[in-house]
Design a protein around this motif. Structure first.
Motif, PDB file in Angstrom:
ATOM      1  N   SER A 173       1.474   3.052 -16.412  1.00 40.78           N
ATOM      2  CA  SER A 173       1.264   2.796 -17.830  1.00 40.78           C
ATOM      3  C   SER A 173      -0.329   2.618 -18.791  1.00 40.78           C
ATOM      4  N   VAL A 174      -0.575   3.630 -17.856  1.00 44.35           N
ATOM      5  CA  VAL A 174      -2.138   3.810 -18.925  1.00 44.35           C
ATOM      6  C   VAL A 174      -2.967   5.198 -18.654  1.00 44.35           C
ATOM      7  N   GLY A 175      -2.155   5.758 -17.239  1.00 42.39           N
ATOM      8  CA  GLY A 175      -2.721   7.738 -18.076  1.00 42.39           C
ATOM      9  C   GLY A 175      -3.417   8.229 -16.627  1.00 42.39           C
ATOM     10  N   VAL A 176      -4.511   8.725 -16.857  1.00 42.44           N
ATOM     11  CA  VAL A 176      -4.545   9.377 -15.872  1.00 42.44           C
ATOM     12  C   VAL A 176      -6.429   8.712 -15.626  1.00 42.44           C
ATOM     13  N   LEU A 177      -6.425   8.620 -15.178  1.00 42.64           N
ATOM     14  CA  LEU A 177      -7.970   7.668 -14.909  1.00 42.64           C
ATOM     15  C   LEU A 177      -9.150   8.463 -13.615  1.00 42.64           C
ATOM     16  N   LYS A 178     -10.441   8.574 -14.066  1.00 45.10           N
ATOM     17  CA  LYS A 178     -11.046   8.594 -13.093  1.00 45.10           C
ATOM     18  C   LYS A 178     -13.015   8.427 -12.349  1.00 45.10           C
ATOM     19  N   PHE A 179     -12.715   8.396 -10.946  1.00 42.87           N
ATOM     20  CA  PHE A 179     -13.780   7.528  -9.997  1.00 42.87           C
ATOM     21  C   PHE A 179     -14.689   8.296  -9.504  1.00 42.87           C
ATOM     22  N   ASP A 180     -15.675   7.921 -10.027  1.00 36.58           N
ATOM     23  CA  ASP A 180     -17.092   8.630  -8.945  1.00 36.58           C
ATOM     24  C   ASP A 180     -17.200   7.271  -7.571  1.00 36.58           C
ATOM     25  N   PRO A 181     -17.166   7.882  -6.604  1.00 37.06           N
ATOM     26  CA  PRO A 181     -17.193   7.291  -5.470  1.00 37.06           C
ATOM     27  C   PRO A 181     -18.618   7.358  -5.065  1.00 37.06           C
ATOM     28  N   ASN A 182     -19.562   7.307  -5.755  1.00 35.72           N
ATOM     29  CA  ASN A 182     -20.598   6.795  -5.251  1.00 35.72           C
ATOM     30  C   ASN A 182     -21.163   5.464  -6.586  1.00 35.72           C
ATOM     31  N   ILE A 210       1.071  -1.015  -0.266  1.00 35.53           N
ATOM     32  CA  ILE A 210       0.118  -0.304   0.229  1.00 35.53           C
ATOM     33  C   ILE A 210       0.975   1.495  -0.134  1.00 35.53           C
ATOM     34  N   ASP A 211       0.830   2.041  -0.753  1.00 41.09           N
ATOM     35  CA  ASP A 211       1.250   3.294  -0.913  1.00 41.09           C
ATOM     36  C   ASP A 211       0.333   4.536  -1.267  1.00 41.09           C
ATOM     37  N   GLU A 212       0.519   5.692  -1.790  1.00 42.82           N
ATOM     38  CA  GLU A 212       0.172   6.805  -1.417  1.00 42.82           C
ATOM     39  C   GLU A 212      -1.639   7.000  -1.818  1.00 42.82           C
ATOM     40  N   LEU A 213      -1.545   7.711  -1.211  1.00 37.57           N
ATOM     41  CA  LEU A 213      -2.874   8.176  -1.046  1.00 37.57           C
ATOM     42  C   LEU A 213      -4.142  10.091  -0.810  1.00 37.57           C
ATOM     43  N   ASP A 214      -5.087   9.732  -1.056  1.00 42.54           N
ATOM     44  CA  ASP A 214      -5.752  11.633  -0.453  1.00 42.54           C
ATOM     45  C   ASP A 214      -6.868  11.077   0.157  1.00 42.54           C
ATOM     46  N   TYR A 215      -6.977  12.560   0.655  1.00 44.85           N
ATOM     47  CA  TYR A 215      -8.334  11.922   1.512  1.00 44.85           C
ATOM     48  C   TYR A 215     -10.094  13.395   1.059  1.00 44.85           C
ATOM     49  N   ASP A 216     -10.867  12.707   0.502  1.00 44.60           N
ATOM     50  CA  ASP A 216     -12.668  12.990   0.413  1.00 44.60           C
ATOM     51  C   ASP A 216     -12.583  13.700   1.604  1.00 44.60           C
ATOM     52  N   PRO A 217     -13.184  14.821   1.072  1.00 44.35           N
ATOM     53  CA  PRO A 217     -13.699  14.879   2.829  1.00 44.35           C
ATOM     54  C   PRO A 217     -15.315  15.417   2.827  1.00 44.35           C
ATOM     55  N   ILE A 218     -15.304  14.988   1.333  1.00 44.86           N
ATOM     56  CA  ILE A 218     -17.463  14.569   1.363  1.00 44.86           C
ATOM     57  C   ILE A 218     -17.544  13.771   2.139  1.00 44.86           C
ATOM     58  N   HIS A 219     -16.465  12.176   1.535  1.00 47.50           N
ATOM     59  CA  HIS A 219     -17.325  10.923   2.579  1.00 47.50           C
ATOM     60  C   HIS A 219     -16.562  10.797   3.778  1.00 47.50           C
ATOM     61  N   SER A 264     -10.832  15.814  -6.291  1.00 43.14           N
ATOM     62  CA  SER A 264     -10.997  17.213  -7.133  1.00 43.14           C
ATOM     63  C   SER A 264     -12.011  18.023  -5.917  1.00 43.14           C
ATOM     64  N   PRO A 265     -11.776  18.535  -5.871  1.00 43.23           N
ATOM     65  CA  PRO A 265     -13.028  20.020  -5.304  1.00 43.23           C
ATOM     66  C   PRO A 265     -13.437  20.458  -6.227  1.00 43.23           C
ATOM     67  N   VAL A 266     -13.198  20.456  -7.528  1.00 43.68           N
ATOM     68  CA  VAL A 266     -14.262  21.232  -8.961  1.00 43.68           C
ATOM     69  C   VAL A 266     -14.818  19.663  -8.587  1.00 43.68           C
ATOM     70  N   ASP A 267     -14.887  18.366  -8.896  1.00 50.11           N
ATOM     71  CA  ASP A 267     -16.405  17.974  -9.303  1.00 50.11           C
ATOM     72  C   ASP A 267     -16.699  16.759  -8.245  1.00 50.11           C
ATOM     73  N   GLY A 268     -15.256  17.048  -7.166  1.00 46.49           N
ATOM     74  CA  GLY A 268     -15.712  15.480  -5.902  1.00 46.49           C
ATOM     75  C   GLY A 268     -15.129  14.563  -6.191  1.00 46.49           C
ATOM     76  N   MET A 269     -15.074  14.961  -7.290  1.00 47.82           N
ATOM     77  CA  MET A 269     -13.833  13.239  -8.386  1.00 47.82           C
ATOM     78  C   MET A 269     -12.991  12.196  -7.618  1.00 47.82           C
ATOM     79  N   ILE A 270     -12.427  11.196  -7.609  1.00 50.52           N
ATOM     80  CA  ILE A 270     -11.211  10.789  -7.369  1.00 50.52           C
ATOM     81  C   ILE A 270     -10.301  10.525  -8.877  1.00 50.52           C
TER      82      ILE A 270
END
Length: 406
Positions: free
Chosen positions: A134-143, A70-79, A122-128
């Motif tokens: 090897s892939v790029g940038v991935l977008k996740f919807d927490p809900n 397990i490595d890097e991380l970030d905080y989602d304040p909405i959840h 992201s504080p713009v849309d609440g997404m992760i």
């Protein structure tokens, strides 16, 4: 093998937070503070995440078992949740609740198509958002997803970029991605995934940071191969450790510009930014560099200061949150007061996430009979052009840009 606490007013070390069973060369690995609930979250690069309650100094942390490496991380304040990745297959984006009925539990295990690097709320849309080299940038919807705790919704490839660290500018909704190859940094629009620019002048980056007050990114480019004729090399070959500086663009012209570099120290591939004082903290193995030996000089932190003037903030700003109401931010002496009276809410956790000159700040709220009342004091100033998110029941129900009050 611990977390160092630095007093940024005096640039002195306050002490160390020990991490249980932390003996490996990369332990601890990821470190994250959730300032609104005063929690410190640390990953051990093995199979545990440790959650410290900063209201209880000296108390033992709560361990959470997670996928290996397990490595890097970030905080989602909405959840009130952290999302972290692991670097040994099988790969997952793991979500851990820090409060609520599932506090200290893994609530999301989202499969990933490769070894992840930095996750970013992201504080713009609440997404992760997450970078995978090897892939790029991935977008996740927490809900999204069958359990409603997160799912991959979009993938954006970045050609010729092994994406590592990243950070989001909330005004332009762009992400600077540190490419860990000679291609240099890539600037990605999070509106559509397009690559706006790439900067080979500073390359082979790992972790980077952002100062929202002056809209600047800083890169930990400890393995940089582009000298530019200014910085000394290590004895590892053509490696010139630097901190890269990039100025964000504007909403109408979002591509940033490279502001220069500062010579750094051996193995200086990570950094942290203090946006209040304008300082950048870079841990390194050796300074000054000695091309003949890796054991001379001094190990510790380099502290850089960016003297760019901070822009003035209007005394009264607002964010209109659709039919739910308006958030007001009023300067009172040296404090910024945040208030809102809201409507159309469910009787569940409600909060405002405000992009300010110090980062993502949370204004606490309480709700009853569909109405919400939010009152708090911000450490920074609301970021003109940034976003305010209204969270209710673990979802973003409204958002509005911050602007000067009419």
């Amino acid at each position: 093998h611990g977390v160092v606490a630095i007093d940024t007013k005096t640039n002195s070390v306050l002490g160390w937070v020990p991490v249980p069973n932390c003996t490996g060369p990369s332990c601890p690995s990821g470190v994250q503070v959730a300032p609104d609930i005063r929690k410190l979250v640390v990953t051990d690069r093995a199979t545990h995440v440790y959650i410290y309650d900063l209201n209880l100094p000296g108390a033992l942390p709560a361990p959470v078992t997670v996928p290996t490496a397990i490595d890097e991380l970030d905080y989602d304040p909405i959840h009130r949740r952290v999302y972290c990745g692991n670097t040994t297959a099988p790969y997952f984006l793991t979500g851990i609740d820090l409060e609520g009925s599932h506090a200290g539990e893994v609530v999301a295990s989202i499969p990933l198509p490769g070894a992840p690097e930095q996750a970013r709320f992201s504080p713009v849309d609440g997404m992760i958002y997450l970078t995978i080299p090897s892939v790029g940038v991935l977008k996740f919807d927490p809900n999204a997803g069958p359990a409603g705790t997160g799912a991959l919704v979009t993938t954006w490839p970045i050609s010729n970029c092994s994406g590592n660290g990243n950070w989001i500018d909330p005004v332009t909704n762009t992400m600077l991605v540190g490419c860990n190859n000679v291609a240099g940094e890539a600037v990605v629009s999070l509106n559509d995934g397009s690559v706006l620019a790439q900067y080979p002048g500073v390359n082979r980056d790992d972790v980077l940071g952002f100062n929202p007050a002056i809209h600047r990114w800083y890169t930990g480019s400890g393995a940089n191969t582009n000298n530019g004729g200014n910085c000394p090399a290590t004895n590892a070959g053509n490696v010139y450790p630097v901190v890269g500086v990039f100025a964000a663009g504007t909403a109408s012209a979002p591509a940033p510009s490279q502001g220069g570099t500062a010579c750094s120290g051996r193995s200086a591939s990570t950094l942290a930014v203090d946006p209040i004082h304008g300082n950048v903290y870079v841990p390194m193995q050796q300074y000054p560099l000695d091309p003949k030996s890796a054991s001379t000089g001094q190990a510790g932190f380099l502290v850089f200061h960016d003297s760019t003037p901070y822009p003035a903030t209007p005394a009264h700003t607002q964010a209109v949150l659709g039919s739910n109401g308006t958030a007001d931010f009023v300067l009172q002496g040296r404090s910024m007061s945040a208030t809102a009276t809201l409507q159309g809410l469910s009787d569940s956790l409600t909060e405002l996430v405000v992009t300010t000159t110090v980062g993502n700040e949370v204004v606490p709220c309480f709700e009853t009979m569909g109405l919400g009342y939010c009152v708090g004091t911000l450490a920074g100033d609301p970021l003109i052009g940034g976003m305010t998110l209204l969270g209710n029941g673990g979802m973003v129900v409204a958002k509005g840009p911050i602007a000067a009050a009419q």
